[in-house]
Design an enzyme around this catalytic site. Structure first.
Site, PDB file in Angstrom:
ATOM      1  N   CYS A 184      50.700  55.577 129.236  1.00 47.93           N
ATOM      2  CA  CYS A 184      51.572  54.654 129.098  1.00 47.93           C
ATOM      3  C   CYS A 184      51.024  53.466 128.496  1.00 47.93           C
ATOM      4  CB  CYS A 184      52.584  54.657 130.564  1.00 47.93           C
ATOM      5  SG  CYS A 184      52.271  56.040 131.516  1.00 47.93           S
TER       6      CYS A 184
ATOM      7  N   ARG B   2      42.286  62.917 136.166  1.00 46.62           N
ATOM      8  CA  ARG B   2      42.622  62.471 137.368  1.00 46.62           C
ATOM      9  C   ARG B   2      41.866  62.962 138.399  1.00 46.62           C
ATOM     10  NH1 ARG B   2      49.080  62.933 136.203  1.00 46.62           N
ATOM     11  NH2 ARG B   2      49.277  61.502 134.381  1.00 46.62           N
TER      12      ARG B   2
ATOM     13  N   GLN C   6      48.273  65.821 127.819  1.00 46.47           N
ATOM     14  CA  GLN C   6      49.621  66.038 127.911  1.00 46.47           C
ATOM     15  C   GLN C   6      50.372  65.972 126.743  1.00 46.47           C
ATOM     16  OE1 GLN C   6      49.909  62.251 130.365  1.00 46.47           O
ATOM     17  NE2 GLN C   6      51.023  63.386 132.166  1.00 46.47           N
TER      18      GLN C   6
ATOM     19  N   ASP D 285      52.493  63.901 125.804  1.00 44.89           N
ATOM     20  CA  ASP D 285      53.388  62.891 126.384  1.00 44.89           C
ATOM     21  C   ASP D 285      54.159  62.067 125.556  1.00 44.89           C
ATOM     22  OD1 ASP D 285      53.664  61.064 128.471  1.00 44.89           O
ATOM     23  OD2 ASP D 285      51.595  60.230 128.414  1.00 44.89           O
TER      24      ASP D 285
ATOM     25  N   HIS E 285      56.741  58.242 125.078  1.00 38.95           N
ATOM     26  CA  HIS E 285      57.266  57.044 125.635  1.00 38.95           C
ATOM     27  C   HIS E 285      58.698  56.863 124.859  1.00 38.95           C
ATOM     28  CE1 HIS E 285      53.622  57.325 128.066  1.00 38.95           C
ATOM     29  NE2 HIS E 285      54.325  57.221 129.026  1.00 38.95           N
TER      30      HIS E 285
ATOM     31  N   LYS F 170      64.178  60.418 138.215  1.00 36.59           N
ATOM     32  CA  LYS F 170      63.626  61.460 137.412  1.00 36.59           C
ATOM     33  C   LYS F 170      64.005  62.754 137.526  1.00 36.59           C
ATOM     34  CE  LYS F 170      59.842  63.108 140.443  1.00 36.59           C
ATOM     35  NZ  LYS F 170      58.760  63.717 140.387  1.00 36.59           N
TER      36      LYS F 170
ATOM     37  N   HIS G  44      59.797  57.947 129.989  1.00 38.79           N
ATOM     38  CA  HIS G  44      58.443  58.790 129.985  1.00 38.79           C
ATOM     39  C   HIS G  44      58.760  60.289 129.849  1.00 38.79           C
ATOM     40  CE1 HIS G  44      56.261  55.625 132.034  1.00 38.79           C
ATOM     41  NE2 HIS G  44      57.286  55.141 132.468  1.00 38.79           N
TER      42      HIS G  44
HETATM   43 ZN   LIG Z   1      54.344  57.331 131.059  1.00 47.81          ZN
END
Ligand SMILES: [Zn+2]
Ligand SMILES: [Zn+2]
Length: 591
Positions: free
Chosen positions: A285, A314, A332, A334, A336, A420, A466
């Site tokens: 992010c 992680r 990911q 991912d 945004h 979420k 996200h």
């Molecule tokens: Zn994010």
């Protein structure tokens, strides 16, 4: 629906009570064979129960497999005696005296932590347990149970404490449920992605490289890339823009975003680079926020959708690492999205539609959706005004309802910056896997002072979404392997066609055929090793290649192929171009 749900909850509670009652029965049976046993705890668990025992004062210090058979047999005899589970409430003093007399030191430790004035115990035969209940009324009400294994377990899960011996058991309402469960277990073992991953030569886990860091072998790396390219193209079609950020970044950035404070346990220790501290990135992010910020934006630019196949790292304890599903580094898909409040609902609907369509393409039909909202009694745990929270929660709920999806509202499960939704899919064994997440965020735009200029020329804050649709690619591939038991559809198969020359004289034609297939974007290999044809076919079947072409004298001369399909006995004759057409059609349709 609500009625149904209620009766399910009722059944579940009953099942838990039954399983927990089995644990007491197990303890009673163990006590009959090992009178000096010390009892730990015995809860119900998913699909059964366990009890922890300390045998150090007994003649025999450990359980052996034979003991399980003996104990299970005794449990069944006790069931027939119609023993009652009797609840008693006694004072702390009475409880303490009783457990001292029995020499139950673990129970004494536990009662010392109870704050209530009276202590609740349950009696079953001459076994008394410290227990809140509830329990069945009699052993006759117990369902079907089976003791499964013995394992070591530290008292209270703490490795500084004594290692106790745990006996696990399964318990269900009836024999059919138990049989179904055992069948499912056997099938699940066959599909375990850790074994299949090796057999199919997809990936390995090597401690020499590092725990929780899968090594992708050629076929696995290709599979991962096929998935990445497919989803990326879908995102680009939907107006996403590809971005890319480095694997390490300045720690200050993650302090500013709040990740350092909220997720520090997950983040690897910072490293020093020229008087500055850097971390290996746990999330993508902050980089995307900076890309947004690098330009002025007008309302006309919004929504802006950045996507990155970003690898993040992680910290997971070594004890919880599991194949591809719990790892320390993963990619990911991912994204945004920055939009206005007015655009929020439409964006959410689009994301959910896209998620549904992509997951369907991968072969998943059943979705379970959870909407995580604030705990209204503890608003201080969250950032942002009531108004904006309600708007976001409503927008998410509406977007889900538009898909006619039934969902569960989970109060208190929202992240600190916004509500979420999570999507779980059911695999072919009907097991659920948490895959996609979509979060609405008011916090990061604030912290990073993001703006756009509205119609009236005024500065406004965008909302940030996200979303990771497949979630972790590693985990997703683990799921795919188990869902398909390794037999991927043609479009996903790293090798789509195996060409098997009968003898050395047929290698030349086989290679020419391979070249033609490759030119048509069909992934194929020639098995030119000096082995028998039947062995080569078995080999290709074992690694679950969708098509096999055995090339002998006839095929090489006539250029008519003998097509064998994975899992099918029938061999079909086909001209080369017809075969290419067939395979390409399947790839295109993603069947
Ligand atoms: Zn994010
Ligand atoms: Zn109990």
């Amino acid at each position: 629906m609500s009625n149904n749900k209620k009766s399910n909850v009722f059944l579940k509670t009953n099942l838990q009570t039954m399983r927990h009652s089995c644990a007491h029965l197990l303890a009673l049976a163990v006590k009959q064979f090992f009178p000096k046993v010390k009892f730990g705890i015995g809860p119900d668990i998913e699909s059964g129960f366990y009890y922890d025992f300390d045998l150090s004062d007994c003649q025999k210090k450990t359980f052996e497999p034979d003991d399980l058979i003996k104990i299970e047999k005794r449990m069944k005899e006790l069931v027939k005696k119609d023993l009652k589970f009797e609840k008693k409430k006694i004072s702390f003093k009475e409880a303490e005296e009783m457990f001292i007399k029995m020499g139950q030191k673990y129970k004494i430790e536990l009662i010392n932590e109870i704050q209530e004035p009276l202590i609740s115990c349950y009696e079953l035969g001459d076994f008394v347990d410290l227990c809140r209940g509830p329990h069945l009324s009699s052993t006759k009400e117990l369902g079907v149970f089976k003791l499964t294994k013995i394992a070591g377990a530290y008292w209270r899960g703490d490795e500084k404490n004594k290692m106790l011996q745990r006996i696990y058991g399964l318990a269900f309402f009836n024999q059919k449920e138990l049989d179904d469960y055992l069948k499912l277990q056997t099938e699940a073992e066959k599909r375990d992605h850790r074994n299949l991953g090796q057999e199919l030569e997809l990936f390995s886990l090597n401690e020499e490289f590092g725990q929780g860091l899968p090594l992708w072998h050629p076929k696995g790396a290709l599979l991962k890339k096929i998935i990445e390219v497919f989803v990326l193209n879908e995102y680009l079609k939907q107006g996403y823009q590809l971005v890319s950020t480095a694997h390490i970044a300045n720690l200050n950035l993650f302090k500013k975003s709040g990740h350092w404070d909220f997720y520090r346990d997950l983040i690897y220790s910072p490293m020093q680079i020229e008087n500055e501290e850097y971390i290996i990135k746990p999330m993508n992010c902050p980089g995307h926020l900076l890309i947004y910020k690098s330009q002025l934006h007008s309302y006309r630019d919004l929504p802006i959708r950045f996507t990155e196949l970003g690898t993040v790292y992680r910290y997971e304890k070594s004890g919880v690492l599991h194949g591809l599903t719990r790892v320390r580094g993963f990619t990911q898909d991912d994204a945004h999205i920055f939009c206005t409040l007015e655009q929020l609902e439409k964006e959410l609907v689009e994301i959910i539609k896209l998620t549904k369509s992509i997951l369907k393409t991968f072969g998943f039909k059943d979705f379970k959706v959870a909407l995580s909202i604030r705990n209204p009694k503890n608003k201080r745990k969250y950032l942002g005004s009531d108004k904006i929270w309600l708007l976001a929660e409503e927008a998410l709920a509406k977007a889900i309802e538009k898909q006619n999806w039934v969902y569960e509202r989970e109060e208190g499960e929202a992240v600190f910056y916004g509500p979420k939704m999570d999507i779980k899919v059911s695999d072919s064994l009907n097991r659920q896997w948490q895959i996609s997440t979509l979060q609405v965020d008011f916090n990061l735009p604030e912290r990073f002072d993001l703006n756009y200029i509205d119609k009236g020329g005024k500065k406004k804050r965008p909302i940030m979404l996200h979303r990771a649709l497949l979630g972790s690619l590693e985990r997703f591939i683990g799921l795919l392997i188990e869902h398909y038991a390794g037999a991927f559809p043609v479009w996903l198969s790293p090798v789509q066609v195996q060409i098997i020359p009968v003898g050395s004289g047929h290698i030349k034609f086989s290679q020419r055929l391979a070249k033609i297939l490759k030119e048509n974007n069909i992934r194929c290999e020639v098995d030119d090793l000096n082995e028998t044809v039947s062995y080569k076919i078995r080999k290709a079947e074992k690694i679950k290649i969708p098509y096999m072409l055995v090339i002998g004298e006839k095929e090489a001369k006539s250029e008519i192929l003998n097509v064998r399909t994975r899992g099918k006995k029938k061999i079909v004759k086909m001209k080369i171009n017809k075969f290419i057409e067939k395979v390409l059609k399947e790839i295109e349709k993603k069947r």
